[in-house]
Write a protein that holds these residues in place. Structure first.
Motif, short mmCIF file in Angstrom:
data_model
loop_
_atom_site.label_atom_id
_atom_site.label_comp_id
_atom_site.label_asym_id
_atom_site.label_seq_id
_atom_site.Cartn_x
_atom_site.Cartn_y
_atom_site.Cartn_z
N HIS A 131 0.82 -1.21 0.00
CA HIS A 131 0.00 0.00 0.00
C HIS A 131 0.86 1.27 0.00
O HIS A 131 1.42 1.61 -1.01
N ARG A 132 0.98 1.93 1.14
CA ARG A 132 1.75 3.17 1.20
C ARG A 132 3.24 2.88 1.19
O ARG A 132 3.75 2.11 2.01
N LYS A 133 3.95 3.49 0.26
CA LYS A 133 5.36 3.18 0.03
C LYS A 133 6.31 4.09 0.80
O LYS A 133 7.49 3.78 0.90
N PHE A 134 5.81 5.19 1.33
CA PHE A 134 6.67 6.18 1.99
C PHE A 134 7.01 5.74 3.40
O PHE A 134 6.15 5.28 4.16
N LEU A 135 8.28 5.88 3.76
CA LEU A 135 8.72 5.52 5.12
C LEU A 135 9.85 6.44 5.54
O LEU A 135 10.85 6.59 4.82
N ARG A 136 9.72 7.04 6.72
CA ARG A 136 10.81 7.84 7.28
C ARG A 136 11.80 6.92 7.99
O ARG A 136 11.40 5.95 8.64
N LEU A 137 13.07 7.26 7.89
CA LEU A 137 14.12 6.51 8.57
C LEU A 137 14.72 7.41 9.64
O LEU A 137 15.31 8.46 9.32
N THR A 138 14.56 7.03 10.89
CA THR A 138 15.01 7.86 12.00
C THR A 138 15.65 7.00 13.08
O THR A 138 15.54 5.77 13.07
N GLY A 139 16.30 7.66 14.02
CA GLY A 139 16.80 7.01 15.22
C GLY A 139 17.70 5.81 14.98
O GLY A 139 18.59 5.82 14.13
N ALA A 140 17.42 4.75 15.73
CA ALA A 140 18.25 3.55 15.68
C ALA A 140 18.23 2.90 14.30
O ALA A 140 19.25 2.36 13.84
N ARG A 141 17.10 2.96 13.62
CA ARG A 141 17.01 2.38 12.28
C ARG A 141 17.97 3.07 11.33
O ARG A 141 18.68 2.42 10.55
N LEU A 142 18.04 4.40 11.39
CA LEU A 142 18.95 5.15 10.53
C LEU A 142 20.40 4.89 10.93
O LEU A 142 21.28 4.75 10.07
N GLU A 143 20.68 4.80 12.22
CA GLU A 143 22.04 4.52 12.67
C GLU A 143 22.51 3.15 12.19
O GLU A 143 23.66 3.00 11.77
N ARG A 144 21.64 2.15 12.25
CA ARG A 144 22.02 0.82 11.75
C ARG A 144 22.32 0.88 10.26
O ARG A 144 23.26 0.24 9.78
N LEU A 145 21.52 1.63 9.52
CA LEU A 145 21.71 1.74 8.08
C LEU A 145 23.04 2.42 7.77
O LEU A 145 23.78 1.99 6.87
N LEU A 146 23.38 3.45 8.52
CA LEU A 146 24.65 4.13 8.32
C LEU A 146 25.82 3.22 8.63
O LEU A 146 26.89 3.32 8.02
N GLY A 147 25.63 2.28 9.55
CA GLY A 147 26.68 1.34 9.89
C GLY A 147 26.93 0.30 8.82
O GLY A 147 27.95 -0.40 8.86
N GLN A 148 26.00 0.17 7.85
CA GLN A 148 26.16 -0.82 6.79
C GLN A 148 26.87 -0.27 5.57
O GLN A 148 27.17 -1.01 4.64
N THR A 149 27.13 1.04 5.51
CA THR A 149 27.68 1.65 4.31
C THR A 149 29.10 1.19 4.05
O THR A 149 29.83 0.84 4.97
N SER A 150 29.45 1.22 2.78
CA SER A 150 30.79 0.76 2.39
C SER A 150 31.52 1.78 1.53
O SER A 150 32.47 1.45 0.85
N SER A 151 31.06 3.04 1.52
CA SER A 151 31.74 4.15 0.83
C SER A 151 32.17 3.81 -0.59
O SER A 151 33.35 3.72 -0.89
N PRO A 152 31.19 3.58 -1.53
CA PRO A 152 31.60 3.26 -2.89
C PRO A 152 32.33 4.42 -3.55
O PRO A 152 31.93 5.57 -3.40
N PRO A 153 33.43 4.17 -4.28
CA PRO A 153 34.18 5.22 -4.96
C PRO A 153 33.51 5.62 -6.25
O PRO A 153 32.45 5.09 -6.58
N PRO A 154 34.10 6.56 -7.04
CA PRO A 154 33.52 6.92 -8.33
C PRO A 154 33.32 5.71 -9.22
O PRO A 154 34.05 4.72 -9.13
N ALA A 155 32.30 5.81 -10.12
CA ALA A 155 31.92 4.66 -10.92
C ALA A 155 33.07 4.15 -11.78
O ALA A 155 33.14 2.98 -12.11
#
Length: 271
Positions: free
Chosen positions: A209-233
């Motif tokens: 149904h509704r596709k919009f979702l805010r990412l805040t707090g602990a959920r956003l912090e976990r997501l930031l912890g998964q990043t791998s800093s991709p370089p230029p293409a």
């Protein structure tokens, strides 16, 4: 020639310069596609005034500039979507239709009013597949740009767009797309905003149904912890991109578009 006369061309140039300066004072917003939908990222120290919001089931809204002006556009878009969805069918409400409505209103105000609106807007719609996604960027004079892959507006938009162009790749995970967006929003060598001063949301095609979702707090912090800093293409990535938990999980957002009830006296600086 009458005293105080200004040609129509000069009047239009003055109004355009006025609007551009107001928009440039705000902080940049980035909108970009990832493998499961569309990501919105904006530095925003205010907890009350949203720059990113939901319009309808599959449609999101982002804006920069003067808050009280783009909030009126947002509310008008919600009314348009609700009326058309109720009168006809929910599938008849599209991002293109909403973008055309905004373009008409912005163009009329720019032409007829003494002061143009100090706003720039993105209307994004997530499709059943990546090919069905749409990102429309609208400027203060009613011009519409059909963006592909990503869009940046406000602040140092040209510099942000350049950094996005260097790093953006198709079908990125959500974590990697967030890393690309934050890298583009940060000046080289600059400090990133803390999590509490980031406004992040997604249009996730995998949600019901509704596709919009805010990412805040602990959920956003976990997501930031998964990043791998991709370089230029053009350069092969040095590390494999993380793919765990690409799609956000959790309960659906509360009933009603996010950000309703925000108050502004019209004197606050551009967001």
């Amino acid at each position: 020639m009458p005293f105080g006369y200004a040609s129509p061309e000069q009047i239009m140039r003055d109004k355009a310069d006025y609007a551009r300066k107001g928009i440039a004072r705000g902080r940049s917003v980035v909108v970009l596609q990832y493998v499961d939908g569309i990501l919105f990222v904006a530095p925003n120290p205010s907890r009350a005034l949203h720059k990113i919001s939901e319009i309808y089931d599959r449609i999101g809204f982002a804006a920069v500039g003067r808050y009280n002006e783009f909030e009126e556009l947002r509310l008008g878009g919600i009314r348009y979507a609700d009326i058309n969805g109720y009168t006809y069918d929910r599938s008849d409400v599209t991002g293109r239709g909403l973008a055309n409505l905004y373009a008409s209103n912005l163009g009329r105000i720019f032409t007829e009013s003494i002061k143009s609106l100090e706003v720039e807007v993105v209307v994004a719609e997530v499709g059943e597949s990546r090919d069905g996604d749409a990102i429309y960027r609208l400027t203060f004079d009613g011009s519409v740009f059909d963006e592909h892959g990503f869009a940046a507006m406000g602040g140092q938009a040209e510099a942000v767009s350049g950094r996005l162009k260097e790093r953006y790749r198709e079908s990125m995970s959500l974590a990697d797309a967030l890393e690309v967006a934050l890298t583009a929003l940060t000046e080289p060598g600059g400090e990133r905003p803390p999590v509490g001063q980031l406004e992040v949301a997604v249009l996730d095609r995998n949600r019901e149904h509704r596709k919009f979702l805010r990412l805040t707090g602990a959920r956003l912090e976990r997501l930031l912890g998964q990043t791998s800093s991709p370089p230029p293409a053009a350069t092969p990535p040095s590390e494999a991109s993380s793919s765990a938990d690409d799609a956000p999980t959790g309960p659906p957002p509360p009933t009603g578009p996010a950000g309703d009830g925000d108050v502004d006296d019209g004197t606050s600086p551009p967001l």
